[in-house]
Design a protein around this motif. Structure first.
Motif, PDB file in Angstrom:
ATOM      1  N   CYS A 196      -6.222   3.005   6.287  1.00 14.50           N
ATOM      2  CA  CYS A 196      -5.310   2.349   7.220  1.00 14.50           C
ATOM      3  C   CYS A 196      -5.091   3.258   8.415  1.00 14.50           C
ATOM      4  N   LYS A 222      -5.562   7.341   3.898  1.00 11.27           N
ATOM      5  CA  LYS A 222      -6.086   6.674   2.713  1.00 11.27           C
ATOM      6  C   LYS A 222      -4.895   6.146   1.916  1.00 11.27           C
ATOM      7  N   LYS A 223      -4.935   4.877   1.585  1.00 18.22           N
ATOM      8  CA  LYS A 223      -3.844   4.222   0.877  1.00 18.22           C
ATOM      9  C   LYS A 223      -4.355   3.604  -0.417  1.00 18.22           C
ATOM     10  N   THR A 224      -3.452   3.345  -1.339  1.00 18.80           N
ATOM     11  CA  THR A 224      -3.767   2.649  -2.586  1.00 18.80           C
ATOM     12  C   THR A 224      -3.027   1.321  -2.586  1.00 18.80           C
ATOM     13  N   SER A 225      -3.743   0.246  -2.844  1.00 21.09           N
ATOM     14  CA  SER A 225      -3.113  -1.068  -2.910  1.00 21.09           C
ATOM     15  C   SER A 225      -2.473  -1.257  -4.274  1.00 21.09           C
ATOM     16  N   SER A 240      -8.413   1.736  -3.335  1.00 16.22           N
ATOM     17  CA  SER A 240      -7.954   2.456  -2.147  1.00 16.22           C
ATOM     18  C   SER A 240      -8.530   1.805  -0.888  1.00 16.22           C
ATOM     19  N   ALA A 243       0.862  -1.188   0.000  1.00 16.38           N
ATOM     20  CA  ALA A 243       0.000   0.000   0.000  1.00 16.38           C
ATOM     21  C   ALA A 243       0.892   1.230   0.000  1.00 16.38           C
ATOM     22  N   ARG A 244       0.469   2.260  -0.720  1.00 16.83           N
ATOM     23  CA  ARG A 244       1.190   3.539  -0.747  1.00 16.83           C
ATOM     24  C   ARG A 244       0.186   4.654  -0.539  1.00 16.83           C
ATOM     25  N   ASP A 245       0.675   5.858  -0.275  1.00 15.79           N
ATOM     26  CA  ASP A 245      -0.223   6.988  -0.056  1.00 15.79           C
ATOM     27  C   ASP A 245      -1.120   7.194  -1.275  1.00 15.79           C
TER      28      ASP A 245
END
Length: 141
Positions: free
Chosen positions: A77, A85-88, A74, A62-64
């Motif tokens: 976390c 909010k993260k993006t997988s 998204s 996951a990243r920002d």
């Protein structure tokens, strides 16, 4: 297939485009060559020094979240009490058709962003192609 003159001509014509390929060799008794290789492998598996990966392998990360990212990928976390909010996405470890030596090891290190985390689950995905970008892609198995 190597017993077919038509197929041999077509393969030779296709291979002639490559500078390094000079001659197509088709064994006279190809069935025996296959059987001999299988028996040799059964007697001494160490004769295989490398092989090609049939699939790509990746781990989920996951990243920002950035504006313009796909909302369906998204998630929310909690990191140190703050909801983010993260993006997988998938981080590739082994690419499809990559040459792998015997005993190939992939070393990956991660940093724990949350001091209170006791365990981390890492999912490894088998991918049918190298361009799979996220865990929801149907080509990530």
């Amino acid at each position: 297939f190597s017993s077919s003159p038509y197929l041999r001509k077509r393969v030779q014509a296709a291979l002639s485009e490559f500078r390094d390929c000079k001659k197509l060799i088709a064994p006279f008794n190809f069935s025996m060559a296959i059987l001999k290789g299988a028996v040799m492998l059964g007697l001494d598996p160490s004769i295989i020094t490398s092989r090609r990966a049939r699939y790509a392998y990746a781990v989920g990360r996951a990243r920002d979240f950035k504006k313009g990212d796909d909302e369906s990928h998204s998630c929310l976390c909690t990191v140190k009490g703050v909801i983010l909010k993260k993006t997988s996405y998938l981080h590739m470890l082994v690419m499809k058709d990559q040459d792998l030596e015997g005993g190939h090891v992939v070393n990956e290190s991660t940093v724990n962003a949350n001091d209170g985390v006791i365990s981390i689950t890492t999912r490894v995905y088998k991918c049918l192609a190298n361009d799979v970008l996220n865990p929801w892609d149907k080509r990530a198995i």
